[in-house]
Design a protein around this motif. Structure first.
Motif, mmCIF file in Angstrom:
data_model
loop_
_atom_site.group_PDB
_atom_site.id
_atom_site.type_symbol
_atom_site.label_atom_id
_atom_site.label_comp_id
_atom_site.label_asym_id
_atom_site.label_seq_id
_atom_site.Cartn_x
_atom_site.Cartn_y
_atom_site.Cartn_z
ATOM 1 N N GLN A 1 112.646 12.920 21.080
ATOM 2 C CA GLN A 1 111.902 12.092 22.036
ATOM 3 C C GLN A 1 111.071 11.026 21.330
ATOM 4 O O GLN A 1 110.937 9.908 21.821
ATOM 5 C CB GLN A 1 110.976 12.971 22.885
ATOM 6 N N HIS A 2 110.527 11.381 20.173
ATOM 7 C CA HIS A 2 109.660 10.463 19.424
ATOM 8 C C HIS A 2 110.409 9.728 18.307
ATOM 9 O O HIS A 2 109.788 9.119 17.444
ATOM 10 C CB HIS A 2 108.472 11.223 18.851
ATOM 11 N N GLN A 3 111.753 9.781 18.336
ATOM 12 C CA GLN A 3 112.578 9.135 17.306
ATOM 13 C C GLN A 3 112.147 9.527 15.888
ATOM 14 O O GLN A 3 112.189 8.719 14.959
ATOM 15 C CB GLN A 3 112.547 7.610 17.438
ATOM 16 N N GLY A 4 111.695 10.774 15.739
ATOM 17 C CA GLY A 4 111.291 11.270 14.426
ATOM 18 C C GLY A 4 109.883 10.888 14.020
ATOM 19 O O GLY A 4 109.404 11.311 12.970
ATOM 20 N N ILE A 5 109.216 10.092 14.833
ATOM 21 C CA ILE A 5 107.861 9.641 14.493
ATOM 22 C C ILE A 5 106.871 10.657 15.054
ATOM 23 O O ILE A 5 106.147 10.415 16.033
ATOM 24 C CB ILE A 5 107.586 8.222 15.050
ATOM 25 N N VAL A 6 106.868 11.832 14.445
ATOM 26 C CA VAL A 6 106.003 12.924 14.874
ATOM 27 C C VAL A 6 105.724 13.808 13.658
ATOM 28 O O VAL A 6 106.612 14.050 12.836
ATOM 29 C CB VAL A 6 106.670 13.730 16.016
ATOM 30 N N SER A 7 104.501 14.253 13.516
ATOM 31 C CA SER A 7 104.123 15.079 12.371
ATOM 32 C C SER A 7 104.338 16.556 12.683
ATOM 33 O O SER A 7 104.428 16.966 13.856
ATOM 34 C CB SER A 7 102.652 14.848 12.019
ATOM 35 N N VAL A 8 104.406 17.365 11.641
ATOM 36 C CA VAL A 8 104.531 18.814 11.823
ATOM 37 C C VAL A 8 103.288 19.342 12.546
ATOM 38 O O VAL A 8 103.385 20.237 13.396
ATOM 39 C CB VAL A 8 104.707 19.512 10.457
ATOM 40 N N GLU A 9 102.129 18.759 12.250
ATOM 41 C CA GLU A 9 100.885 19.173 12.914
ATOM 42 C C GLU A 9 100.990 18.963 14.424
ATOM 43 O O GLU A 9 100.566 19.819 15.216
ATOM 44 C CB GLU A 9 99.694 18.389 12.350
ATOM 45 N N THR B 1 114.504 12.066 8.662
ATOM 46 C CA THR B 1 115.894 11.612 8.763
ATOM 47 C C THR B 1 116.151 10.960 10.117
ATOM 48 O O THR B 1 116.809 9.915 10.200
ATOM 49 C CB THR B 1 116.863 12.787 8.546
ATOM 50 N N ILE B 2 115.639 11.560 11.185
ATOM 51 C CA ILE B 2 115.813 10.991 12.522
ATOM 52 C C ILE B 2 115.075 9.650 12.619
ATOM 53 O O ILE B 2 115.589 8.688 13.219
ATOM 54 C CB ILE B 2 115.318 11.972 13.601
ATOM 55 N N LYS B 3 113.902 9.570 12.038
ATOM 56 C CA LYS B 3 113.151 8.307 12.024
ATOM 57 C C LYS B 3 113.932 7.233 11.265
ATOM 58 O O LYS B 3 114.014 6.079 11.715
ATOM 59 C CB LYS B 3 111.780 8.513 11.361
ATOM 60 N N PHE B 4 114.529 7.614 10.155
ATOM 61 C CA PHE B 4 115.308 6.667 9.356
ATOM 62 C C PHE B 4 116.535 6.191 10.121
ATOM 63 O O PHE B 4 116.865 4.996 10.125
ATOM 64 C CB PHE B 4 115.720 7.332 8.042
ATOM 65 N N GLN B 5 117.213 7.105 10.812
ATOM 66 C CA GLN B 5 118.375 6.728 11.616
ATOM 67 C C GLN B 5 117.975 5.792 12.757
ATOM 68 O O GLN B 5 118.712 4.869 13.106
ATOM 69 C CB GLN B 5 119.058 7.977 12.179
ATOM 70 N N HIS B 6 116.796 6.032 13.326
ATOM 71 C CA HIS B 6 116.271 5.148 14.377
ATOM 72 C C HIS B 6 116.081 3.738 13.822
ATOM 73 O O HIS B 6 116.456 2.747 14.464
ATOM 74 C CB HIS B 6 114.948 5.708 14.890
ATOM 75 N N PHE B 7 115.532 3.648 12.602
ATOM 76 C CA PHE B 7 115.349 2.338 11.974
ATOM 77 C C PHE B 7 116.692 1.650 11.742
ATOM 78 O O PHE B 7 116.839 0.448 12.004
ATOM 79 C CB PHE B 7 114.602 2.485 10.642
ATOM 80 N N LEU B 8 117.691 2.397 11.261
ATOM 81 C CA LEU B 8 119.005 1.803 10.998
ATOM 82 C C LEU B 8 119.636 1.244 12.268
ATOM 83 O O LEU B 8 120.249 0.171 12.252
ATOM 84 C CB LEU B 8 119.947 2.835 10.376
ATOM 85 N N LYS B 9 119.472 1.968 13.380
ATOM 86 C CA LYS B 9 120.034 1.495 14.643
ATOM 87 C C LYS B 9 119.351 0.209 15.094
ATOM 88 O O LYS B 9 119.998 -0.727 15.588
ATOM 89 C CB LYS B 9 119.911 2.582 15.708
ATOM 90 N N LEU B 10 118.026 0.141 14.919
ATOM 91 C CA LEU B 10 117.303 -1.088 15.253
ATOM 92 C C LEU B 10 117.745 -2.227 14.336
ATOM 93 O O LEU B 10 117.916 -3.372 14.779
ATOM 94 C CB LEU B 10 115.793 -0.870 15.111
ATOM 95 N N LEU B 11 117.955 -1.913 13.059
ATOM 96 C CA LEU B 11 118.359 -2.922 12.085
ATOM 97 C C LEU B 11 119.739 -3.481 12.417
ATOM 98 O O LEU B 11 119.980 -4.690 12.293
ATOM 99 C CB LEU B 11 118.350 -2.309 10.683
#
Length: 269
Positions: free
Chosen positions: A166-174, A205-215
């Motif tokens: 849901q957060h495209q990987g932009i979420v902390s473990v906390e 990894t999910i955050k990085f994949q999100h960036f690649l798709k935007l790129l």
């Protein structure tokens, strides 16, 4: 080309990746993690897998299942490429193949080692299929046959995965722990067993994949800097460090690369 699975296989298969490319020269490719394990069926010459530690290239099996990649690697095409990649859900090794996912990290296991004669018959049927759709139908029948023995996921792990996506990987473990009835140690153990990765690494990894798709969607003349904050990175240096760690290259190099085989499989020029 990507094709979706039939509805009965949703939860096991994310999509099928069809790679068909003619080449008359030896070509090197860089492969890095997309967060998913998978099954590969080579319909022509298999790739050579470059072993960085021993500085040798080994021929990939005709068909194999692979786990999470913890580092980028180099593969070599020696002829025309024709392959079907069954991109599995991140947890599919645990749920459907009843294997602790971390055991397959950075490993490719011949399908024959897992299914013996059944795998050899499957390879032969796929190689003699008249169309790609027919080959995928054969693969799906094989996968459906093994569906009844699947394990089920716990509610807390399922919720953690949902939050990460849901957060495209932009979420902390906390932040995950605040929303889940579990401890950090329990979450780490489940992610390692179910996915082969820690929660933080998987989210990265999910955050990085999100960036690649935007790129990939960004017009070529626009600056990469415009995507940095949207993708959850602090600044250009943070992005560059992460990008080099994941791929061995800079974002600009990736953006300028043509003839990509997949979002995480790029030619080396």
């Amino acid at each position: 080309m990507q094709l979706p699975p039939q509805h009965l296989l949703q939860g096991l298969v994310k999509h099928y990746l069809i790679i068909d490319q003619k080449t008359s020269v030896q070509q090197y490719y860089r492969m890095f993690s997309d967060g998913n394990p998978g099954i590969v069926f080579h319909l022509k010459d298999p790739f050579l897998q470059w072993d960085e530690e021993n500085l040798i290239a080994q021929l990939q099996p005709q068909s194999f299942i692979y786990g999470q990649l913890t580092h980028h690697n180099t593969i070599i095409a020696t002829g025309n490429l024709n392959m079907i990649v069954v991109v599995l859900e991140p947890y599919a090794l645990f749920t459907h193949f009843r294997t602790a996912a971390y055991e397959l990290n950075d490993h490719a296991i011949p399908l024959e080692d897992l299914f013996a004669q059944e795998a050899r018959n499957l390879e032969e049927q796929i190689l003699t299929a008249l169309t790609t759709d027919a080959a995928i139908g054969i693969i799906e029948n094989f996968l459906l046959k093994h569906m009844p023995s699947q394990r089920h996921l716990t509610a807390d792990f399922t919720m953690a995965m949902k939050l990460i996506y849901q957060h495209q990987g932009i979420v902390s473990v906390e932040d995950l722990l605040k929303a889940l009835p579990t401890t950090e140690r329990q979450l780490e153990r489940k992610f390692r067993e179910h996915i082969g990765s820690s929660p933080k690494r998987f989210a990265d990894t999910i955050k990085f994949q999100h960036f690649l798709k935007l790129l990939q969607k960004q017009p070529h003349k626009k600056k990469i800097a415009a995507l940095i904050y949207e993708s959850g990175y602090y600044d250009h240096a943070h992005l560059n460090r992460n990008f080099r760690k994941m791929t061995g290259f800079t974002p600009a190099h990736y953006k300028d690369t043509t003839h990509m085989l997949a979002i995480n499989l790029m030619p080396l020029h």
